[in-house]
Design an enzyme around this catalytic site. Structure first.
Site, PDB file in Angstrom:
ATOM      1  CD  GLU A  57       6.877   0.109   4.538  1.00  0.00           C
ATOM      2  OE1 GLU A  57       6.038   0.103   3.451  1.00  0.00           O
ATOM      3  OE2 GLU A  57       7.056  -0.633   5.389  1.00  0.00           O
ATOM      4  CE1 TYR A 140       1.646   1.087   4.537  1.00  0.00           C
ATOM      5  CE2 TYR A 140       3.529   2.054   3.004  1.00  0.00           C
ATOM      6  CZ  TYR A 140       2.873   1.012   3.711  1.00  0.00           C
ATOM      7  OH  TYR A 140       3.364  -0.203   3.965  1.00  0.00           O
ATOM      8  CG  ASP A 158      -0.450  -1.402   2.573  1.00  0.00           C
ATOM      9  OD1 ASP A 158      -1.556  -1.837   3.117  1.00  0.00           O
ATOM     10  OD2 ASP A 158       0.471  -1.800   2.121  1.00  0.00           O
TER      11      ASP A 158
END
Ligand code: ADE
Length: 369
Positions: A57, A140, A158
């Protein structure tokens, strides 16, 4: 026209359109079904261990999936777990990150890994709130790790999710505003399913990445949320998502010097704050210098110029500035005083992290251009 995933959707009579929350809730069926059918097979999805989800991520922020894949594989090999990351020498870590940009992301990974070693027995905390306290982990990333790796019911909003949902709702609000993101997170918290929250979040991200794409026309014909999407119905796809226009980037001219002496090349370490902090670079100066000015600049530092070749122009775009570079490849007799490190091409390839901004000149010294 009946659409592909319509049967999984609640029906919306024209006389009674759905409200904001109802519309968001109605995404669940078609979204989960579509994700089950269409999710791309990605290394961090096949084995969604919290550490792997975290690293992926962070890499995926500002970088496309295809570009991330090889970095992810190499990173996992070098730093297979939290402990290895916490102990990573910074220069090696940055070398593995080289090319991904936004190098503070890598530094924060190491800092967070250190905290995990001290406070969490070398693991990622299984809590949204605790994840969010760690360096480099915002709402996020905390939501992505908590939902994908731990199955917790928290949103992960996001840019993809902001784009998809503001289109579904035909919301003209500025998606760059923190308040707009916060409201979306709040609303998602109320409608997210208990089952498969990670798939729900990744489904929204995936639609944003491959259907409701960031640049160019959305592929509405492939979208499971086709019938729910108000921006499409109202012909607002060109104006939603809305973003306040950014300030134009500062344009900077630079002269890059490839100084070579006895097969070694000069590099220097950048200052430890600001743009590309602590990374290495070829010596360079602001402005466009002529050959004569370059020679003068080097002579002043005690250099003896044997010959000089033009090394071409290159451009690099950062978030707030653009570098328009012109290079010279200068062969020196002897080296220069201390200021520069003369290193081999092999060391440049394997040891010292040099940002992508210089890739045209790195190619040149390696005979690739
Ligand atoms: N972009 C950001 N996170 C992602 C994920 N988990 N899968 C695919 N693309 C992404």
């Amino acid at each position: 026209m009946e659409h592909l995933y319509d049967k999984l959707q609640i029906l919306e009579p024209e006389s009674e359109p759905l409200g904001r929350i109802e519309r968001m809730k109605a995404m669940e069926g078609p979204l989960l079904s579509w994700y089950g059918d269409h999710a791309r097979i990605l290394p961090w999805r096949e084995n969604p261990h919290p550490y792997r989800v975290w690293i992926s991520e962070i890499m995926l922020q500002q970088t496309r999936v295809e570009a991330v894949k090889p970095y992810f594989a190499r990173f996992m090999e070098a730093f297979p777990d939290v402990k290895a990351l916490a102990q990573a020498p910074e220069e090696l870590l940055l070398k593995r990150w080289e090319g991904l940009g936004y190098y503070n992301r890598a530094r924060n990974l190491k800092k967070a890994a250190g905290i995990m070693m001290e406070q969490w027995e070398g693991r990622l905390p299984a809590s949204y709130g605790e994840l969010k306290k760690l360096p480099g982990i915002g709402s996020y990333t905390a939501g992505a790790i908590a939902s994908i790796a731990y199955g917790l019911r928290v949103p992960a909003v996001d840019g993809n999710v902001l784009r998809v949902i503001s289109r579904i709702l035909a919301s003209r609000e500025d998606i760059l505003k923190a308040s707009v993101k916060r409201q979306m997170e709040e609303d998602l918290k109320t409608i997210m399913p208990k089952e498969r929250p990670g798939d729900f979040n990744q489904g929204l991200i995936e639609i944003g990445a491959v259907v409701c794409v960031p640049n160019g026309q959305p592929k509405c014909g492939e979208c499971p949320l086709f019938s729910l999407c108000l921006a499409r119905k109202e012909g607002l796809l060109d104006s939603i998502p809305y973003k306040t226009p950014k300030k134009p980037r500062r344009q900077e001219k630079r002269t890059v010097l490839i100084l070579e002496s006895e097969g070694k090349i000069a590099i220097e370490k950048r200052p430890d704050t600001g743009l590309l902090a602590s990374l290495y670079q070829f010596p360079n100066v602001e402005g466009r210098l002529t050959e004569e000015e370059v020679a003068e600049f080097l002579t002043e530092q005690g250099g003896r110029v044997e010959r000089m070749e033009a090394a071409g122009e290159a451009k690099h775009i950062f978030s707030h500035v653009e570098w328009h570079m012109e290079g010279y490849h200068i062969f020196l007799e002897g080296t220069l005083p201390k200021k520069y490190l003369f290193v081999s091409r092999h060391e440049i390839r394997t040891k010292y992290p040099l940002p992508n901004a210089f890739s045209a000149y790195i190619k040149r010294i390696n005979g690739e251009s």
